[in-house]
Enzyme design. Structure first.
Site, PDB file in Angstrom:
ATOM      1  N   GLU A 433       6.930  -3.128  -2.626  1.00  0.00           N
ATOM      2  CA  GLU A 433       6.733  -2.115  -3.701  1.00  0.00           C
ATOM      3  C   GLU A 433       7.588  -1.053  -3.501  1.00  0.00           C
ATOM      4  O   GLU A 433       7.926  -0.312  -2.761  1.00  0.00           O
ATOM      5  CB  GLU A 433       5.275  -1.486  -3.606  1.00  0.00           C
ATOM      6  CG  GLU A 433       5.082  -0.425  -4.286  1.00  0.00           C
ATOM      7  CD  GLU A 433       3.647   0.334  -3.787  1.00  0.00           C
ATOM      8  OE1 GLU A 433       3.060  -0.063  -2.831  1.00  0.00           O
ATOM      9  OE2 GLU A 433       3.201   1.256  -4.478  1.00  0.00           O
ATOM     10  N   ASP A 506       2.689   0.054   0.059  1.00  0.00           N
ATOM     11  CA  ASP A 506       2.008   1.149   0.543  1.00  0.00           C
ATOM     12  C   ASP A 506       0.479   0.881   0.664  1.00  0.00           C
ATOM     13  O   ASP A 506      -0.102   0.240   0.021  1.00  0.00           O
ATOM     14  CB  ASP A 506       2.198   2.264  -0.477  1.00  0.00           C
ATOM     15  CG  ASP A 506       3.669   2.625  -0.640  1.00  0.00           C
ATOM     16  OD1 ASP A 506       4.672   2.332   0.328  1.00  0.00           O
ATOM     17  OD2 ASP A 506       4.026   3.324  -1.374  1.00  0.00           O
ATOM     18  N   ASP A 508      -2.000   2.538  -0.073  1.00  0.00           N
ATOM     19  CA  ASP A 508      -2.732   3.554  -0.990  1.00  0.00           C
ATOM     20  C   ASP A 508      -3.327   2.680  -2.150  1.00  0.00           C
ATOM     21  O   ASP A 508      -3.026   1.468  -2.239  1.00  0.00           O
ATOM     22  CB  ASP A 508      -1.838   4.657  -1.374  1.00  0.00           C
ATOM     23  CG  ASP A 508      -0.513   4.256  -2.230  1.00  0.00           C
ATOM     24  OD1 ASP A 508      -0.684   3.150  -2.493  1.00  0.00           O
ATOM     25  OD2 ASP A 508       0.450   5.110  -2.344  1.00  0.00           O
ATOM     26  N   ASP A 510      -2.099   2.540  -5.411  1.00  0.00           N
ATOM     27  CA  ASP A 510      -1.069   1.843  -6.167  1.00  0.00           C
ATOM     28  C   ASP A 510      -0.837   0.613  -5.436  1.00  0.00           C
ATOM     29  O   ASP A 510      -0.714  -0.681  -6.091  1.00  0.00           O
ATOM     30  CB  ASP A 510      -0.063   2.714  -6.223  1.00  0.00           C
ATOM     31  CG  ASP A 510      -0.209   3.716  -7.375  1.00  0.00           C
ATOM     32  OD1 ASP A 510      -0.979   3.534  -8.305  1.00  0.00           O
ATOM     33  OD2 ASP A 510       0.706   4.527  -7.637  1.00  0.00           O
TER      34      ASP A 510
END
Ligand code: 28F
Length: 651
Positions: A433, A506, A508, A510
């Site tokens: 990403e 990541d 998180d 997203d």
């Protein structure tokens, strides 16, 4: 132990040798000794209860997972016969101790086939258990016999007193010396029980997990029609049709067929088939017959009413079946039953094809004639599907042409950092990403076998667009080209450039979103990657812990709160929480997440095909309401998504 002490009777020696063979080669009897094999024990016992229910005795089956990971299965049938056999052994001993081949069980119902163990299932379960206790409620008394340590009988069959109940209860605990895991999986058992409840109308299946007090009951009056309603909930645009009938095969053999069919707004074809209540994952003659019957009936209809202009211009089956959801359930007498393939989950019986072709052709033709609006709608859909397929075919051809190939390599060269080795048994592709993490990954990687593909733009949701639109998405296009094995029906795993495809995002929201979009793509268009265990998710740590200073500095990483606690309990430490991959320098990224010697990968597996299918289409499809309902009912942000079984492979 008794029978050893009391003299070496031939029977007892035979029994021990039989069970010993099971313990020596458990894989031969239950397929494997992993989670799948462990659950096979449950299916073996539960199938006996189901058979008894199918014979018309007992309309409820209860399964309880105890806190110690033992399992109790209970039915309310006639109760297993318990009297002494002509050999002098109790019937319970014959059933739980002997690998009598040929299956005495099987002849009773005429239909029994499950798992291919032919009635020795109970003995196999016993052989692979720490203990097993069978309790029989029959002839107004309770009878019980117990076994331990791989099926050795503890004592004779005991009479425990009077009862008015009828039925059989088996309680067993798998032997941890045999299995790599002895933890039962609630969802896995749940899906199987739910499936059985759909396949046998009115049968009540009760699942109780005492480890966390979860309890569910499955019971359906309308059988597979309800199954299809459940699978197509929120995306079906017409009623579920029930097509059924019987077919006379060789001599006295009757095949009976029941199917439930619905057409949905999804682009996927979802056909699930069963033979004698056993899932045929790899399809076979019945599925082939079903498909060709639909195609033939539909073309005949279209021709008859002037929808097909040219004489030999046919509508193709794949176009007709776009969005179909169907459950096929057949009853085939054991004497003409044939299974094929490595896992014996493909039906081979040739008559099943003829049976489906006849019954389904007639019924579907009748349905089309009676439902003109439905038929016209189906013709329009098939036509749309054909156009989309043509567009995708053209795009594919273009992508293959040599001129384009050069162009593609140019376009890939700016993005993909290839591995120097071309040996696809060792190479790994990291889908990373963002550019910045992509940069650290490039620096940190082992260049010999690790390739890096940073994803910059949005990954499209493969569930909501047709093939044509999908291929126009830059990121998807790049992934397909980098993997180099085509996609969809044409996907060829042999050509795959990598041994592992690793999604690295990541930790998180997203990142999770990108993971889901990529998983949806791989599930829909490169499923064999998942089936062959080649798709992974990288598992970066959440914390960096620094102990000491200067020369004495020591660095540790923690993946969860528990690990963090272990490191922080006694010591004076500095804790750094990683929010994204970008916060790690390339050395840290290599050490924690990419180095095969120290990393942990999460392997993506499909636990239950039907459930995975349903979740992908509900959660990723275009209709909002079913998704909202699902999220409201199911999402607990504390637990793992059960679509993916998170298995840590420590390399
Ligand atoms: C929890 C597991 O195994 N239930 C079973 C029966 C009932 C009969 C049966 C089973 C007889 C000699 C093969 C009873 N009365 N639950 C179970 N319930 N097996 S297994 O018969 C097996 C045959 O060997 C049964 C009359 N006929 C059959």
């Amino acid at each position: 132990m008794d029978n050893i002490k009391n003299g070496y009777s031939e029977e007892s020696i035979q029994i021990l040798e039989g069970l010993d063979a099971v313990r020596k080669r458990p894989g031969m009897y239950i397929g494997s000794t992993d989670q799948r094999g462990l659950h096979q024990l449950v299916w073996e016992i539960m199938d006996n209860s189901i058979d008894e229910a199918l014979s018309g005795f007992g309309d409820e089956i209860r399964l309880t997972i105890k806190s110690d990971n033992s399992v109790i299965i209970e039915d309310f049938g006639r109760g297993l016969p318990y009297k002494k056999h002509q050999s002098g052994l109790y019937t319970t001993e014959v059933i739980f101790n002997m690998l009598h081949s040929g299956g005495k069980f099987s002849e009773a119902s005429g239909y029994k086939v499950s798992g291919g163990l032919h009635g020795v299932g109970a003995a196999v379960v016993n052989a692979l258990s720490l203990f097993l206790e069978v309790t029989i409620y029959r002839d107004n008394y309770i009878h019980q016999q117990r076994f331990s340590d791989g099926g050795k009988k503890i004592g004779p069959l005991k009479n425990l007193g009077a009862t008015k109940k009828r039925g059989t209860v088996v309680w067993f605990k798998p032997d941890p010396k045999v299995f790599s895991t002895t933890l039962f999986n609630y969802d896995y058992i749940k899906e199987r029980m739910k499936e059985s409840a759909f396949l046998i109308p009115n049968l009540k299946m009760v699942l109780n997990d005492e480890r966390n007090n979860q309890k569910e009951v499955f019971q359906y009056e309308r059988g597979i029609v309800e199954f299809v309603e459940y699978l197509s909930k929120g995306k079906s645009f017409d009623e579920v049709k029930r097509l059924s009938g019987t077919y006379q095969a060789r001599k006295e053999h009757t095949i009976s067929i029941e199917t439930a069919v619905s057409f949905t707004s999804s682009y996927q074809e979802n056909i699930i088939s069963f033979v004698n209540n056993v899932r045929t994952k790899d399809g076979g003659t019945h599925e082939t017959g079903f498909k060709s019957a639909l195609t033939r009936a539909f073309n005949d209809y279209a021709r008859k009413y002037g929808f097909l202009k040219e004489k030999d211009n046919n509508i193709e089956g794949v176009d007709l079946r776009e969005g179909i959801t169907a459950v096929l359930s057949l009853r085939i007498p054991e004497s003409i039953l044939e299974f094929e393939g490595q896992t014996k989950s493909k039906l081979g019986t040739p008559e099943a094809r003829a049976a489906m072709e006849n019954v389904i052709y007639d019924q579907f033709t009748y349905y089309l004639e009676e439902n003109v609006d439905f038929a016209n709608n189906l013709i329009k859909r098939a036509n749309d599907a054909y156009k989309a397929r043509e567009a995708a075919r053209k795009a594919r051809l273009e992508a293959r042409s040599d001129r384009k190939r050069n162009k593609r390599e140019v376009s890939l060269s700016g993005k993909l950092t290839p591995a120097t080795s071309k040996d696809n048994t060792i190479t790994e592709l990291f889908l990373v990403e963002g550019d910045s993490a992509g940069g650290s990954a490039k620096q940190g990687r082992n260049r010999v076998f690790q390739a890096i593909l940073p994803l910059r733009g949005k990954v499209i949701n493969s569930e909501r667009v047709n093939l044509d639109a999908l291929l126009k998405n830059e990121e998807i296009n790049t992934i397909i080209h980098a993997i180099g094995a085509d996609f969809g029906e044409e996907f060829n795993i042999e050509k795959c450039n990598y041994s592992k495809i690793i999604i690295m995002t990541d930790a998180d929201d997203d990142g999770a979103h990108i993971q889901v979009l990529l998983l949806t793509f791989f599930f829909r268009y490169m499923k064999p990657l998942i089936e062959n265990g080649r798709l992974f998710i990288a598992n970066p740590p959440l914390y960096k812990i620094t102990k000491g200073r200067g020369k004495n500095e020591n660095i540790f990483y923690a993946w969860d709160e528990e690990e963090l606690k272990k490191h922080t309990e006694k010591n004076q430490v500095t804790i750094q929480r990683f929010k994204g991959l970008g916060e790690m320098n390339f050395e840290q990224l290599w050490e924690t997440t990419m180095n095969p010697k120290t990393r942990t990968l999460i392997q993506v597996l499909i636990e239950d095909e039907g459930e995975a299918e349903k979740k992908v289409s509900t959660l990723m499809g275009s209709q909002v309401m079913p998704r909202r309902d699902w999220i409201e009912q199911n999402v607990d942000f504390e637990t793992d998504d059960d679509f993916i079984v998170k298995e840590h492979s420590y390399e």
